[in-house]
Design an enzyme around this catalytic site. Structure first.
Site, mmCIF file in Angstrom:
data_model
loop_
_atom_site.group_PDB
_atom_site.id
_atom_site.type_symbol
_atom_site.label_atom_id
_atom_site.label_comp_id
_atom_site.label_asym_id
_atom_site.label_seq_id
_atom_site.Cartn_x
_atom_site.Cartn_y
_atom_site.Cartn_z
ATOM 1 N N LYS A 133 71.527 -36.776 -84.320
ATOM 2 C CA LYS A 133 72.892 -36.252 -84.346
ATOM 3 C C LYS A 133 72.968 -34.962 -83.556
ATOM 4 O O LYS A 133 72.327 -33.971 -83.908
ATOM 5 C CB LYS A 133 73.359 -35.970 -85.770
ATOM 6 C CG LYS A 133 74.844 -35.607 -85.802
ATOM 7 C CD LYS A 133 75.293 -34.998 -87.102
ATOM 8 C CE LYS A 133 75.089 -33.516 -87.149
ATOM 9 N NZ LYS A 133 75.873 -32.734 -86.171
ATOM 10 N N GLY A 141 68.084 -25.556 -86.403
ATOM 11 C CA GLY A 141 69.378 -24.950 -86.713
ATOM 12 C C GLY A 141 69.194 -23.736 -87.594
ATOM 13 O O GLY A 141 68.131 -23.087 -87.567
ATOM 14 N N THR A 194 68.696 -21.195 -90.802
ATOM 15 C CA THR A 194 67.773 -21.166 -91.938
ATOM 16 C C THR A 194 68.472 -21.675 -93.201
ATOM 17 O O THR A 194 67.871 -22.388 -94.009
ATOM 18 C CB THR A 194 67.211 -19.749 -92.130
ATOM 19 O OG1 THR A 194 66.416 -19.438 -90.976
ATOM 20 C CG2 THR A 194 66.342 -19.629 -93.362
ATOM 21 N N GLY A 222 68.430 -25.358 -93.061
ATOM 22 C CA GLY A 222 67.029 -25.794 -93.189
ATOM 23 C C GLY A 222 66.579 -25.766 -94.635
ATOM 24 O O GLY A 222 65.920 -26.698 -95.125
ATOM 25 N N GLU A 267 62.816 -26.111 -87.538
ATOM 26 C CA GLU A 267 62.766 -25.012 -86.564
ATOM 27 C C GLU A 267 64.037 -24.215 -86.782
ATOM 28 O O GLU A 267 65.132 -24.688 -86.478
ATOM 29 C CB GLU A 267 62.663 -25.597 -85.146
ATOM 30 C CG GLU A 267 62.086 -24.601 -84.169
ATOM 31 C CD GLU A 267 63.156 -23.748 -83.530
ATOM 32 O OE1 GLU A 267 63.423 -22.655 -84.082
ATOM 33 O OE2 GLU A 267 63.715 -24.158 -82.513
ATOM 34 N N CYS A 293 67.339 -19.203 -80.612
ATOM 35 C CA CYS A 293 66.672 -18.941 -81.893
ATOM 36 C C CYS A 293 65.565 -17.902 -81.749
ATOM 37 O O CYS A 293 65.328 -17.117 -82.642
ATOM 38 C CB CYS A 293 66.128 -20.235 -82.480
ATOM 39 S SG CYS A 293 65.110 -21.144 -81.340
ATOM 40 N N GLU A 313 70.149 -12.404 -88.327
ATOM 41 C CA GLU A 313 70.280 -13.020 -87.010
ATOM 42 C C GLU A 313 71.754 -12.936 -86.591
ATOM 43 O O GLU A 313 72.630 -13.416 -87.308
ATOM 44 C CB GLU A 313 69.845 -14.486 -87.128
ATOM 45 C CG GLU A 313 69.795 -15.220 -85.820
ATOM 46 C CD GLU A 313 69.261 -16.649 -85.970
ATOM 47 O OE1 GLU A 313 69.554 -17.296 -86.987
ATOM 48 O OE2 GLU A 313 68.552 -17.095 -85.055
HETATM 49 P P1 NAI Z 1 73.873 -25.185 -88.379
HETATM 50 O O1 NAI Z 1 72.507 -25.007 -88.860
HETATM 51 O O2 NAI Z 1 74.968 -25.324 -89.384
HETATM 52 O O3 NAI Z 1 73.976 -26.469 -87.434
HETATM 53 C C1 NAI Z 1 72.901 -27.054 -86.762
HETATM 54 C C2 NAI Z 1 73.022 -28.562 -86.864
HETATM 55 O O4 NAI Z 1 72.894 -28.957 -88.225
HETATM 56 C C3 NAI Z 1 74.340 -29.150 -86.416
HETATM 57 O O5 NAI Z 1 74.103 -30.373 -85.797
HETATM 58 C C4 NAI Z 1 75.099 -29.367 -87.714
HETATM 59 O O6 NAI Z 1 76.071 -30.357 -87.635
HETATM 60 C C5 NAI Z 1 73.983 -29.780 -88.636
HETATM 61 N N1 NAI Z 1 74.202 -29.552 -90.055
HETATM 62 C C6 NAI Z 1 75.009 -28.631 -90.651
HETATM 63 N N2 NAI Z 1 74.921 -28.753 -91.985
HETATM 64 C C7 NAI Z 1 74.043 -29.743 -92.261
HETATM 65 C C8 NAI Z 1 73.515 -30.300 -93.447
HETATM 66 N N3 NAI Z 1 73.875 -29.869 -94.644
HETATM 67 N N4 NAI Z 1 72.614 -31.299 -93.348
HETATM 68 C C9 NAI Z 1 72.206 -31.742 -92.145
HETATM 69 N N5 NAI Z 1 72.687 -31.245 -90.988
HETATM 70 C C10 NAI Z 1 73.586 -30.252 -91.034
HETATM 71 O O7 NAI Z 1 74.223 -24.029 -87.408
HETATM 72 P P2 NAI Z 1 75.689 -23.538 -87.020
HETATM 73 O O8 NAI Z 1 76.620 -23.493 -88.177
HETATM 74 O O9 NAI Z 1 76.141 -24.327 -85.897
HETATM 75 O O10 NAI Z 1 75.373 -22.052 -86.615
HETATM 76 C C11 NAI Z 1 75.339 -21.047 -87.614
HETATM 77 C C12 NAI Z 1 74.230 -20.088 -87.359
HETATM 78 O O11 NAI Z 1 72.989 -20.764 -87.407
HETATM 79 C C13 NAI Z 1 74.230 -19.451 -85.992
HETATM 80 O O12 NAI Z 1 75.081 -18.371 -85.916
HETATM 81 C C14 NAI Z 1 72.798 -19.074 -85.882
HETATM 82 O O13 NAI Z 1 72.577 -17.882 -86.564
HETATM 83 C C15 NAI Z 1 72.067 -20.188 -86.540
HETATM 84 N N6 NAI Z 1 71.569 -21.192 -85.608
HETATM 85 C C16 NAI Z 1 70.268 -21.181 -85.272
HETATM 86 C C17 NAI Z 1 69.770 -22.089 -84.369
HETATM 87 C C18 NAI Z 1 68.341 -22.110 -83.978
HETATM 88 O O14 NAI Z 1 68.009 -22.669 -82.958
HETATM 89 N N7 NAI Z 1 67.453 -21.561 -84.759
HETATM 90 C C19 NAI Z 1 70.640 -23.046 -83.713
HETATM 91 C C20 NAI Z 1 71.995 -23.040 -84.183
HETATM 92 C C21 NAI Z 1 72.422 -22.121 -85.080
#
Ligand code: NAI
Length: 784
Positions: free
Chosen positions: A190, A242, A244, A247, A264, A298, A393
């Protein structure tokens, strides 16, 4: 006009890349997109808009994946798995190679589409994201080819559920899909809801490459779709990149489901500049560290730590550089800084920065476009290490800075974070760099460079930045499972007191706990009798509680010097334990016979195998080498095998001595400290080890043994923030409770419901050593 005037006033003219082909692709294949399931595109369902964040214009409509869509995609991946996993390595390698070729062929389309959907500068999409994605598929075509030769005794896991973020949409897809396919798995992926387009273009490439139906399935949607994939009983492995927070939620939701998991997550990576650094290079590095992809990275070097003596000069020069950054239309090839991914992200960053009242905030004096999601590069100096902006972050183009005086203070400030993803060091002093690199809590360290990535080099974090590695052999390994035979773990209940009153025991023999190299009375003051199968009282063991575990963790933390002992020295200690166990082999065999009522020959064999196992891990102690990853830059990436820290281990019931030794030995051979909870049925087999450990030069705190109820003690270990990993081979364990409890500090867990035959070769070696180590990748300049 003088030449000087020209140099000072001349500006770049715009050099826009055309969006025409990408928009035409969207128009012909969309503009409303369905999913890619079982080799076909589904009709669009309920949709949402994906927009160009630089203009706010709608690009396409994307389908919100439902539970039924996820069911259908998991079913397709399940159906495709047997045939795909049985293909020859060469056949799979050719498929990966075909995907790499097509990514290369359509590179321009991918780059423009990525920039339109994400807002990143076309220069980055064109020169970094897309080439790295291609390289990932090429490299993994090679890993697919060599899989069986290099990793015998392994098999693919099954259907992999993969959820990726929006900051590097295609690259994160490549990091997930390439190793999964190379290992022989099938995939349901996804993409993030803001950036689905390049994943959908990739789906077309899969068709064009003739990838068998159902091997790759792409389901679009928001977090609820992600959750449906993660919790689906048909996905055997989950790989997530995505935040923490998500995660941690995934860790909790998958607890006890037996899924393999890699996470990650976020970071707040330190960027340390020592006073002898090449300052101009360090400043150019900072541009890459925090303004690359608008800081939505990240592993962004988002926390600047600068040595006090050069701080003022560095900040002045940095501000001058910031003022020259070019921000604007992401499709303009001269642009350094593009748009943030979405207004939501803009609001989140603004809210964090606006709430801060500490320090001095400098915003680069750059005119922002009238429309679109732009944020000026920002530097905040003079923050205290505890300030929220130093800890949280921000995930945007905002650099926070503080100063340090000495290298050890730099390490202390750098490690003062719950994260552990990456770190950057700038110094011209190689001794200093290589002294500091291993002291940093980071899965990746860059020396005099930053944000370097390659398919051959493992990438991933420690602490709340997650676990598991992506890239190289280590990244392939997490998509494989050992094929060694295991049996379901059956609990063995402690032997109840005999019905008839036993003979009065002579001396009171109460085994205490073993904490910090000393025998310690259990905090609760309770003990329990241990009976032989023949009804004799063999002694008592202490009932450890939460406080005893806390004491043991403290002792283990205090024994950190063990991690720094050489492999040779650790080997000597393991051989010495073996020698001392050997000297008392008869006594141990008798005890095993009394405890388990096994045949004397079997008891003797268990002791002999335990001695041999100690020898094996003595041998391994200085042979679990890392490797040098062959990366295509002027440098090398050293993938070092390092201990995890403190491991909590629940020992198996069958083979109570050998099982305990089989967990303690690999853990300590690799430099970890261990807190062992022995079998509740036969604890005396482990408590007898105290004297052996005492006489074998094992430093206090390296091995701690706490007897008591495994589930209860395991829960305390799982929730303890200073325990880095939890292993369990105990019987009757509620794995879901244990794993859910581990989500707090996102520790690595290895909670088993099946175990090898402890006397066999599959109960030792690499599988155990992999669990006892983590890879730290250190990038250093090398060569002309
Ligand atoms: P997120 O962690 O919510 O989204 C990342 C992915 O996870 C997206 O595909 C989303 O649809 C999916 N997702 C969301 N909730 C889920 C769940 N309960 N179960 C399974 N999948 C789920 O990140 P978001 O809201 O886009 O960004 C928020 C903050 O997260 C950012 O401001 C940043 O601080 C951090 N982030 C860190 C990343 C990294 O590479 N470490 C990448 C993206 C965001």
């Amino acid at each position: 006009m003088t030449t000087r005037d020209i140099f000072e006033t001349m500006d770049y003219g715009p050099a826009p890349e055309s969006a025409a082909e990408a928009l035409a692709w969207i128009a012909t294949h969309g503009p409303a997109f369905g999913h890619f399931i079982d080799g076909s595109f589904t009709a669009p369902g309920e949709t949402f808009a994906t927009k160009n964040p630089a203009t706010g214009a709608e690009l396409a409509q994307i389908t919100q994946g439902t539970a039924e869509d996820v069911d259908a995609s998991v079913a397709a991946a399940t159906k495709a798995f047997p045939k795909w996993s049985r293909l020859s390595c060469h056949a799979r390698a050719k498929h990966l190679y075909a995907l790499a070729r097509l990514l290369q062929k359509h590179a321009r389309l991918f780059a423009v589409l990525e920039t339109l959907d994400n807002g990143k500068p076309i220069r980055e999409a064109r020169d970094i994201d897309i080439p790295l994605a291609q390289r990932h598929f090429y490299h993994h075509a090679g890993l697919a080819q060599l899989r069986d030769a290099e990793l015998p005794g392994h098999a693919p896991i099954g259907v992999c559920g993969q959820v990726i973020p929006w900051n590097f949409p295609l690259l994160m897809l490549a990091w997930k899909i390439a190793p999964a396919l190379a290992a022989g798995n099938t995939v349901v992926l996804k993409p993030a809801e803001y950036t689905s387009l390049t994943a959908l273009l990739f789906a077309h490439i899969c068709r064009e490459a003739g990838l068998p139906k159902g091997v790759v399935n792409i389901v679009t949607g928001d977090g609820s779709t992600g959750e449906a994939i993660v919790t689906h009983p048909g996905t055997a492995k989950i790989a997530f990149t995505g935040s923490t927070a998500v995660g941690r939620r995934i860790r909790e939701q998958t607890a006890g489901m037996g899924k393999s998991l890699t996470l990650e997550l976020g970071g707040k990576s330190p960027y340390i500049i020592f006073e002898d650094a090449d300052i101009d290079s360090a400043i150019e590095g900072l541009v890459d560290a925090i303004w690359f992809n608008q800081g939505q990275v990240c592993c962004a070097g988002s926390r600047l730590l600068v040595q006090e003596g050069i701080a003022e000069d560095l900040h002045t020069r940095l501000k001058a550089r910031m003022a020259k950054l070019r921000l604007g239309d992401p499709l303009d090839k001269c642009i350094d800084i593009g748009a943030l991914v979405d207004p939501v992200q803009h609001q989140a960053i603004s809210a964090m920065v606006d709430a801060n009242t500490d320090g001095d905030t400098y915003r680069a004096p750059i005119a922002l476009p009238d429309q679109g999601c732009f944020y000026a590069p920002t530097l905040i100096t003079g923050l205290s290490p505890a300030s929220p902006l130093m800890q949280e972050e921000i995930f945007g183009p905002v650099l926070v800075s503080t100063t340090f005086r000495t290298p050890s203070e730099a390490v202390e400030i750098a490690n003062n974070t719950r994260y552990g993803l990456a770190a950057t060091l700038w110094t011209e002093n190689l001794n200093l760099a290589l002294d500091i690199a291993p002291k940093l809590a980071a899965g990746v360290v860059w020396v005099n460079a930053t944000n370097l990535f390659d398919a051959a080099a493992p990438f991933g974090g420690l602490r709340e930045s997650g676990f598991g590695r992506e890239g190289g052999w280590e990244g392939l390994a997490v998509y494989l499972k050992p094929t060694a035979k295991t049996r379901p773990i059956k609990p063995i209940a402690p032997i109840p007191a005999p019905a008839a009153a036993p003979e009065a025991p002579g001396l009171d023999r109460t085994a205490k706990l073993y904490i910090g190299g000393k025998q310690a009375r259990p905090d609760g003051g309770y003990s329990t009798p241990i009976w032989s199968r023949r009804g004799a009282l063999l002694g008592h063991v202490g009932i450890g509680n939460r406080k005893d575990i806390r004491n043991a963790v403290e002792a283990a933390r205090g024994a950190g010097a063990w991690a720094k002992a050489s492999g040779h020295n650790r080997a000597q200690v393991l051989y010495y334990i073996a020698e001392n166990l050997s000297a008392r082999a008869g006594e141990f065999a008798t005890r095993l016979g009394d405890l388990t009522a096994c045949q004397p020959a079997r008891a003797r064999a268990e002791v002999e195998t335990a001695i041999e196992r100690l020898f094996s891990y003595g041998a391994w102690a200085d042979k679990m080498d890392g490797r040098i990853a062959n990366v295509p830059i002027r440098g090398v990436a050293m993938a070092m095998r390092e201990p995890l820290g403190v491991i909590g281990a629940l020992a198996p019931d069958d083979a109570p001595l050998l099982g305990a030794v089989s967990l303690i030995a690999p853990a300590i051979a690799m430099g970890n400290r261990v807190i062992l909870v022995p079998s509740a049925a036969y604890p005396l087999a482990a408590t007898d080890l105290y004297q052996v450990l005492d006489t074998s030069d094992v430093p206090g705190g390296v091995v701690n043994i706490v007897t008591g109820a495994p589930q209860e003690l395991g829960q305390t270990l799982a929730t303890h923030a200073d325990v880095d990993a939890l292993w369990s081979f105990a019987g009757g364990i509620d794995a879901a409770r244990l794993e859910a409890a581990s989500a707090g500090n996102l520790k690595r867990t290895w909670v088993n419901t099946a175990a090898p035959d402890w006397s066999g070769p599959e109960a030792e070696g690499r599988v155990f050593l992999d669990q006892a180590t983590e890879v730290r990748t250190i990038w250093v300049p090398y060569g002309a």
